[in-house]
Design a protein around this motif. Structure first.
Motif, mmCIF file in Angstrom:
data_model
loop_
_atom_site.group_PDB
_atom_site.id
_atom_site.type_symbol
_atom_site.label_atom_id
_atom_site.label_comp_id
_atom_site.label_asym_id
_atom_site.label_seq_id
_atom_site.Cartn_x
_atom_site.Cartn_y
_atom_site.Cartn_z
ATOM 1 N N THR A 280 -2.117 27.657 20.431
ATOM 2 C CA THR A 280 -0.987 27.375 19.526
ATOM 3 C C THR A 280 -1.427 27.168 18.077
ATOM 4 O OG1 THR A 280 -1.147 24.997 19.897
ATOM 5 C CG2 THR A 280 0.332 26.214 21.350
ATOM 6 N N SER A 281 -2.716 26.892 17.842
ATOM 7 C CA SER A 281 -3.199 26.562 16.489
ATOM 8 C C SER A 281 -2.458 25.386 15.880
ATOM 9 C CB SER A 281 -3.016 27.741 15.527
ATOM 10 O OG SER A 281 -4.094 28.587 15.598
ATOM 11 N N SER A 282 -1.976 24.493 16.686
ATOM 12 C CA SER A 282 -1.261 23.355 16.105
ATOM 13 C C SER A 282 -1.538 22.082 16.890
ATOM 14 C CB SER A 282 0.248 23.646 16.083
ATOM 15 O OG SER A 282 0.969 22.455 15.882
ATOM 16 N N SER A 283 -2.139 21.095 16.226
ATOM 17 C CA SER A 283 -2.383 19.828 16.924
ATOM 18 C C SER A 283 -1.074 19.120 17.221
ATOM 19 C CB SER A 283 -3.256 18.868 16.135
ATOM 20 O OG SER A 283 -4.017 19.454 15.174
ATOM 21 N N ALA A 284 -0.064 19.342 16.369
ATOM 22 C CA ALA A 284 1.226 18.666 16.617
ATOM 23 C C ALA A 284 1.877 19.200 17.881
ATOM 24 C CB ALA A 284 2.151 18.848 15.420
ATOM 25 N N GLY A 319 -12.143 19.398 12.444
ATOM 26 C CA GLY A 319 -12.376 20.838 12.450
ATOM 27 C C GLY A 319 -11.929 21.433 11.119
ATOM 28 N N THR A 320 -10.785 20.974 10.643
ATOM 29 C CA THR A 320 -10.249 21.443 9.368
ATOM 30 C C THR A 320 -11.197 21.061 8.230
ATOM 31 O OG1 THR A 320 -8.049 21.156 10.267
ATOM 32 C CG2 THR A 320 -8.215 21.307 7.869
ATOM 33 N N ALA A 321 -11.704 19.836 8.290
ATOM 34 C CA ALA A 321 -12.591 19.361 7.229
ATOM 35 C C ALA A 321 -13.888 20.179 7.203
ATOM 36 C CB ALA A 321 -12.898 17.883 7.441
ATOM 37 N N ALA A 359 -1.145 19.323 7.254
ATOM 38 C CA ALA A 359 -0.174 19.172 8.335
ATOM 39 C C ALA A 359 -0.775 19.755 9.610
ATOM 40 C CB ALA A 359 1.106 19.896 7.975
ATOM 41 N N ALA A 360 -0.284 19.265 10.772
ATOM 42 C CA ALA A 360 -0.874 19.707 12.037
ATOM 43 C C ALA A 360 -0.211 20.993 12.530
ATOM 44 C CB ALA A 360 -0.743 18.594 13.067
ATOM 45 N N VAL A 361 -0.133 21.982 11.658
ATOM 46 C CA VAL A 361 0.512 23.255 12.006
ATOM 47 C C VAL A 361 -0.416 24.417 11.648
ATOM 48 C CG1 VAL A 361 2.851 22.356 11.703
ATOM 49 C CG2 VAL A 361 1.664 23.346 9.758
ATOM 50 N N PRO A 362 -0.154 25.601 12.183
ATOM 51 C CA PRO A 362 -1.064 26.716 11.908
ATOM 52 C C PRO A 362 -1.242 26.986 10.417
ATOM 53 C CG PRO A 362 0.466 27.316 13.639
ATOM 54 C CD PRO A 362 0.901 25.977 13.118
ATOM 55 N N GLY A 363 -2.482 27.177 10.024
ATOM 56 C CA GLY A 363 -2.767 27.589 8.644
ATOM 57 C C GLY A 363 -2.699 26.502 7.592
ATOM 58 N N ALA A 364 -2.391 25.258 7.985
ATOM 59 C CA ALA A 364 -2.216 24.200 6.986
ATOM 60 C C ALA A 364 -3.524 23.893 6.268
ATOM 61 C CB ALA A 364 -1.678 22.943 7.646
ATOM 62 N N GLY A 365 -4.637 23.998 6.999
ATOM 63 C CA GLY A 365 -5.926 23.668 6.415
ATOM 64 C C GLY A 365 -6.243 24.558 5.226
ATOM 65 N N MET A 366 -5.721 25.787 5.247
ATOM 66 C CA MET A 366 -6.008 26.722 4.173
ATOM 67 C C MET A 366 -5.267 26.348 2.887
ATOM 68 S SD MET A 366 -5.707 30.790 4.333
ATOM 69 C CE MET A 366 -7.186 31.680 4.021
ATOM 70 N N LEU A 393 -10.251 31.326 13.285
ATOM 71 C CA LEU A 393 -10.961 30.086 12.953
ATOM 72 C C LEU A 393 -10.012 28.892 13.019
ATOM 73 C CD1 LEU A 393 -13.232 31.313 10.018
ATOM 74 C CD2 LEU A 393 -13.816 31.031 12.420
ATOM 75 N N ASP A 394 -8.755 29.135 12.675
ATOM 76 C CA ASP A 394 -7.737 28.080 12.770
ATOM 77 C C ASP A 394 -7.588 27.641 14.230
ATOM 78 O OD1 ASP A 394 -5.669 26.371 12.280
ATOM 79 O OD2 ASP A 394 -4.180 27.912 11.816
ATOM 80 N N MET A 395 -7.627 28.614 15.133
ATOM 81 C CA MET A 395 -7.493 28.289 16.554
ATOM 82 C C MET A 395 -8.627 27.369 16.998
ATOM 83 S SD MET A 395 -6.562 32.205 17.543
ATOM 84 C CE MET A 395 -6.157 32.180 19.260
ATOM 85 N N LEU A 396 -9.824 27.721 16.544
ATOM 86 C CA LEU A 396 -10.987 26.945 16.969
ATOM 87 C C LEU A 396 -11.018 25.567 16.297
ATOM 88 C CD1 LEU A 396 -13.191 27.562 18.972
ATOM 89 C CD2 LEU A 396 -14.654 28.319 17.109
ATOM 90 N N ARG A 397 -10.617 25.517 15.019
ATOM 91 C CA ARG A 397 -10.682 24.203 14.366
ATOM 92 C C ARG A 397 -9.618 23.273 14.942
ATOM 93 N NH1 ARG A 397 -8.909 27.500 9.447
ATOM 94 N NH2 ARG A 397 -6.809 26.770 8.950
ATOM 95 N N THR A 398 -8.521 23.851 15.430
ATOM 96 C CA THR A 398 -7.510 22.999 16.068
ATOM 97 C C THR A 398 -8.069 22.391 17.363
ATOM 98 O OG1 THR A 398 -5.847 24.490 15.157
ATOM 99 C CG2 THR A 398 -5.096 22.930 16.799
ATOM 100 N N VAL A 399 -8.894 23.163 18.082
ATOM 101 C CA VAL A 399 -9.533 22.605 19.290
ATOM 102 C C VAL A 399 -10.410 21.409 18.897
ATOM 103 C CG1 VAL A 399 -11.088 23.064 21.225
ATOM 104 C CG2 VAL A 399 -9.585 24.875 20.412
ATOM 105 N N ALA A 400 -11.173 21.571 17.800
ATOM 106 C CA ALA A 400 -12.020 20.463 17.354
ATOM 107 C C ALA A 400 -11.155 19.260 16.973
ATOM 108 C CB ALA A 400 -12.885 20.900 16.170
ATOM 109 N N ASN A 401 -10.051 19.517 16.271
ATOM 110 C CA ASN A 401 -9.172 18.412 15.861
ATOM 111 C C ASN A 401 -8.676 17.628 17.071
ATOM 112 O OD1 ASN A 401 -9.466 19.329 13.258
ATOM 113 N ND2 ASN A 401 -7.474 20.343 13.153
ATOM 114 N N VAL A 402 -8.234 18.355 18.080
ATOM 115 C CA VAL A 402 -7.660 17.703 19.264
ATOM 116 C C VAL A 402 -8.761 16.987 20.072
ATOM 117 C CG1 VAL A 402 -6.620 18.225 21.510
ATOM 118 C CG2 VAL A 402 -5.660 19.230 19.432
#
Ligand code: ASP
Length: 434
Positions: A280-284, A319-321, A359-366, A393-402
């Motif tokens: 989902t690429s979203s921690s939320a 992951g985002t950081a 925000a905990a949504v796809p692409g927010a880190g960018m 990369l967003d997909m993977l960083r969301t895994v790290a976030n969660v």
């Protein structure tokens, strides 16, 4: 017949989705996937998001009122924020270390750079404009933003999660302070609501293998052309390598040292949430499942999970950081800019803040990366360089976030004596729930 464990079901769904997507590209039925498969993925994500706010409200009110003591709440709050910030700083430092050692920016030549800028410059401008809106605010604005002036207004958007959390904690504190007799019916209502919502998560998760199938099939079909990726491989490997070190090394090791639980226990418990985060690429959107897994399979008491995880989903984005640190230095490298130690320390600080603000949504880190670039004096248009490869990369960083949120919830639970045995001991046999 023994039911396949949930993480296998989801994994098979993901693989089947990728294969189906690749077949669609090859046999040219992309439009079919977009018209008839993708909507089911969207419905699945919507269902998860749909219960996020009710879940936070019910479980946090239940959790806080169970605490019966405000001092416990402040002890938990202090530890949660402290550990969250520490893990984030570790993550960016790791990212900076990797990108400085491997220097992936030096692999991109002038010609490729111009080509990518031409191709993705327009997309990058959109993100830069989004970030502009966040920039021109005073230093205390994030604090002001946390306090809503209308709770129903705040609850209308998943983007206002922190405002809802603020109100709910405030409400829970009020409940602790009134006589137990009077608080009882309110508590009973939210306890019951909480149970209903947990059951809804079980029901939604029955559709998870199909949901991730649809999401990944659509993703493959909509992927931008692959030819420019080669120049970005070094950069992607640095981000992915760092994230995998966090997910497979740092978090489980910290978890093991502090809670004495085994790696397999941890991964068996959290893997369905990780797979959903990836899809989902979203921690939320993943939050409801993270909460369920952590409580029922990792033994974190609900009082802790309901407090630590929603806050984590909004502010703790290791992951985002890490990605923001690597991306900033990579862009600087491709522009031939050197960054001294001071500039890199500045990146640690701004990326910590930017990840908190993402925000905990796809692409927010960018979007928030634009702010990191601006602070470090790196050209913001450089965003165009990393556009093509951002989604995976967003997909993977969301895994790290969660994974980070789940780990910290175990640490906090352990530190306040609320890490118990999981409710579902042999959960492989217990799925789907009766
Ligand atoms: N997609 C990430 C998340 O939801 C945020 C980001 O890094 O873009 O956790």
């Amino acid at each position: 017949m023994k039911k396949l464990a949930l993480h296998w079901q989801i994994l098979i769904g993901m693989l089947a989705g990728v294969i189906f997507g690749l077949a669609a590209v090859k046999l040219d039925f992309n439009q079919f996937v977009i018209d008839w498969i993708k909507p089911f993925g969207t419905i699945f994500i919507n269902l998860l998001k749909l219960i996020a706010i009710p879940l936070i409200v019910a479980s946090l009110i239940k959790g806080i009122s169970d605490l019966k003591d405000i001092s416990k709440l402040s002890a938990m709050g202090g530890r949660t924020i402290g550990i969250y910030i520490m893990t984030t700083v570790v993550a960016i430092s790791l990212g900076l270390l990797i990108v400085n050692i491997f220097k992936p920016g030096h692999l991109v030549n002038e010609e490729t750079r111009t080509e990518m800028m031409d191709k993705f410059g327009g997309d990058a401008a959109g993100k830069i404009a989004d970030a502009e809106k966040q920039k021109g605010q005073g230093p205390l604005q994030p604090l002001v933003d946390m306090v809503p002036d209308n709770i129903f207004g705040a609850a209308t958007s998943n983007g206002n999660m922190l405002q809802v959390i603020f109100f709910v904690i405030f409400f829970g504190v009020g409940m602790i302070l009134i006589p137990e007799e009077q608080a009882r019916p309110v508590k009973a209502f939210f306890d019951g609501t909480n149970e209903v919502i947990l059951k809804l998560i079980d029901l939604i998760m029955l559709g998870a293998p199909y949901g991730v199938f649809a999401l990944l099939a659509a993703l493959v079909v909509e992927l931008p052309s692959v030819d420019l990726f080669v120049a970005l491989l070094g950069y992607a490997a640095c981000v992915a390598g760092g994230l995998l070190l966090l997910i497979g090394g740092f978090y489980p090791t910290v978890m093991k040292i502090f809670t004495k639980r085994s790696y397999s226990f941890f991964f068996k418990g959290i893997s369905p949430a990780q797979l959903l985060a990836f899809s989902t690429s979203s921690s939320a959107a993943t939050l409801p499942v993270t909460m369920e897994r952590v409580e029922e399979h990792l033994g974190v008491d609900e009082e802790v999970a309901s407090f630590v995880l929603p806050i984590g989903a909004t502010i703790n984005m290791d992951g985002t950081a890490l990605y923001q640190g690597v991306a900033a230095v990579f862009i600087a490298q491709t522009f031939g800019m050197g960054l001294d130690l001071g500039a890199q320390l500045g990146i640690i600080l701004t990326a910590t803040l930017a990840s908190i603000g993402s925000a905990a949504v796809p692409g927010a880190g960018m979007v928030m990366l634009v702010i990191v670039l601006g602070q470090a004096g790196i050209p913001e248009v450089g965003l165009a360089l990393i556009f093509a490869i951002d989604r995976p990369l967003d997909m993977l960083r969301t895994v790290a976030n969660v994974t980070s949120d789940a780990t910290v919830s175990m640490l906090v639970a352990k530190s306040v004596g609320l890490l118990g045995e999981p409710e579902v001991k042999n959960w492989d046999d217990n799925y789907p729930p009766k």
